[in-house]
Design an enzyme around this catalytic site. Structure first.
Site, PDB file in Angstrom:
ATOM      1  N   TYR A 123       0.809  -1.112  -0.021  1.00 14.53           N
ATOM      2  CA  TYR A 123       0.015   0.048   0.063  1.00 14.53           C
ATOM      3  C   TYR A 123       0.936   1.340   0.050  1.00 14.53           C
ATOM      4  O   TYR A 123       0.390   2.432   0.104  1.00 14.53           O
ATOM      5  CB  TYR A 123      -0.864  -0.012   1.114  1.00 14.53           C
ATOM      6  N   LYS A 170       4.102 -14.401   5.160  1.00 24.00           N
ATOM      7  CA  LYS A 170       4.510 -15.149   3.849  1.00 24.00           C
ATOM      8  C   LYS A 170       6.003 -15.252   3.866  1.00 24.00           C
ATOM      9  O   LYS A 170       6.596 -14.913   2.743  1.00 24.00           O
ATOM     10  CB  LYS A 170       3.837 -14.748   2.389  1.00 24.00           C
ATOM     11  N   ASP A 203      -1.657 -18.132   3.738  1.00 22.38           N
ATOM     12  CA  ASP A 203      -2.417 -19.210   2.911  1.00 22.38           C
ATOM     13  C   ASP A 203      -2.919 -20.196   3.698  1.00 22.38           C
ATOM     14  O   ASP A 203      -4.178 -20.500   3.858  1.00 22.38           O
ATOM     15  CB  ASP A 203      -1.647 -19.755   1.785  1.00 22.38           C
ATOM     16  N   ASP A 227      -5.996  -6.671   4.917  1.00 26.04           N
ATOM     17  CA  ASP A 227      -7.249  -6.194   4.118  1.00 26.04           C
ATOM     18  C   ASP A 227      -8.235  -7.473   3.725  1.00 26.04           C
ATOM     19  O   ASP A 227      -9.210  -7.607   3.711  1.00 26.04           O
ATOM     20  CB  ASP A 227      -6.681  -5.606   2.863  1.00 26.04           C
TER      21      ASP A 227
END
Ligand code: NAD
Length: 332
Positions: A123, A170, A203, A227
């Site tokens: 972002y 991640k 995930d 988000d």
């Protein structure tokens, strides 16, 4: 009396904010609203989506309630929401997802809190074309940004008597950026031996949240994962119509629903005001007006549990204004 900046917003925003204003009036909440326009309206008038007066008003009052603001996809201006969060350094986005009796959902006792970093990650808006057929976006993660958001999550957990903080990342793929976030999270966790800490790859976290949400409590993560997972958590408790949010900095707090401006329903008196009302209730608690916050919360919960005067997304046929009126009647 507290002075609060009020940004009606775009699309369904003005109707949703009107619902809160009516409920606050009925509850005699000690709030003096200072209305400030931003978004599409000011863009059309002056070419500016976030006029300086809006920021000045929030800086002065320290607290704001805002309706959603529209960001066109692709061309046009950058997200005014992202700009607002950056301009005021509202680094923590707090998004609780809690079950309510009467709201149809897959699970009954969800009580999750997402703490989303609000100023960094993809972002940061550092994006450009590389020639005509490729594009690049730069992901920013800093030690300072990671430290303050992880510490915020642990402090929140301690203050609200929660048991566990899960860091979501991640780092197996993004070894530098998410790797830094994770190593900072592990360091800070060491300062909070009273709280359990674990980490999950994003995930796997998505799958776990859908299958076994009861295993999780407070979750902290970089901007983009926050988000996405906050919408997932909204889905677990009945949808976007019921999940509130707060953007918090060291001094300033801006409260808003998780959902967007739902432009297709604008002016139709149709969407669910719950998320905006709950954001406003969080705001009252933040201001120390716990009794009024509780009164509104209890009336809203009673209307949701009765299931009669609720909007279409909760299986009802009530208009937004009818649901608002039902909440007001429960308070009297
Ligand atoms: P959205 O949240 O507006 O809508 C997604 C879906 O949820 C739609 O089907 C919508 O009708 C439904 N929905 C949303 N709010 C609801 C409510 N209160 N009651 C019942 N149903 C509701 O998301 P979108 O369509 O992706 O975005 C629309 C615009 O909002 C975009 O311009 C986006 O950039 C903006 N947006 C703003 C914010 C914000 O201001 N903080 C957040 C997200 C999206």
């Amino acid at each position: 009396m507290h002075n609060v900046t009020l940004i009606p917003g775009d699309g369904t925003g003005p109707e949703l904010i009107n619902s809160v204003v009516k409920i606050f009036k009925a509850a005699q909440a000690p709030i003096k609203w200072e209305i400030q326009e931003a978004g599409l309206k000011t863009f059309e008038q002056s070419g500016n989506v976030l006029p300086e007066e809006v920021l000045a008003s929030i800086r002065r009052n320290k607290v704001a309630l805002k309706g959603p603001l529209t960001t066109p996809i692709g061309e046009g201006f950058r997200s005014v929401n992202v700009a607002l969060r950056k301009a005021l350094d509202l680094y923590a986005n707090l998004r609780p997802a809690k079950s309510f009796k009467g709201i149809p959902a897959r699970y009954e006792n969800i009580d999750l809190v997402i703490v989303r970093e609000n100023t960094e990650d993809l972002y940061a808006g550092i994006e450009h074309m590389v020639g005509e057929d490729a594009a690049e976006s730069i992901k920013i993660i800093t030690r300072k940004g990671s430290e303050r958001i992880v510490r915020f999550a642990f402090e929140y957990a301690r203050k609200h008597k929660r048991k566990k903080v899960t860091a979501v990342h991640k780092a197996n793929i993004m070894k530098c950026t998410d790797g830094l976030f994770l190593s900072v999270a592990r360091e800070i966790a060491g300062e909070y031996p009273d709280l359990e800490f674990e980490d999950r790859i994003v995930d796997n976290m998505s799958m776990q949240l859908v299958k076994k949400p009861e295993l999780y409590d407070v979750m902290v993560m970089p901007n983009l994962y926050g988000d996405i997972l906050s919408d997932l958590c909204a889905g677990l408790v009945g949808g976007l119509g019921v999940t509130p949010g707060a953007n918090l900095g060291t001094e300033i707090a801006v409260f808003e629903p998780v959902h967007g401006s739902a432009p297709k329903y604008a002016g139709k008196d149709k969407v669910n005001p719950t998320a905006t009302i709950l954001s406003a209730v969080m705001m009252l608690s933040h201001l120390g007006e716990e009794e009024t916050a509780q009164r509104i919360h209890t009336a809203l919960a009673a209307v949701l549990a009765a299931g009669k005067s609720v909007t279409y997304d909760l299986g009802g046929t009530a208009k937004m204004s009818e649901m608002t009126q039902a909440i007001i009647e429960k308070m009297s």
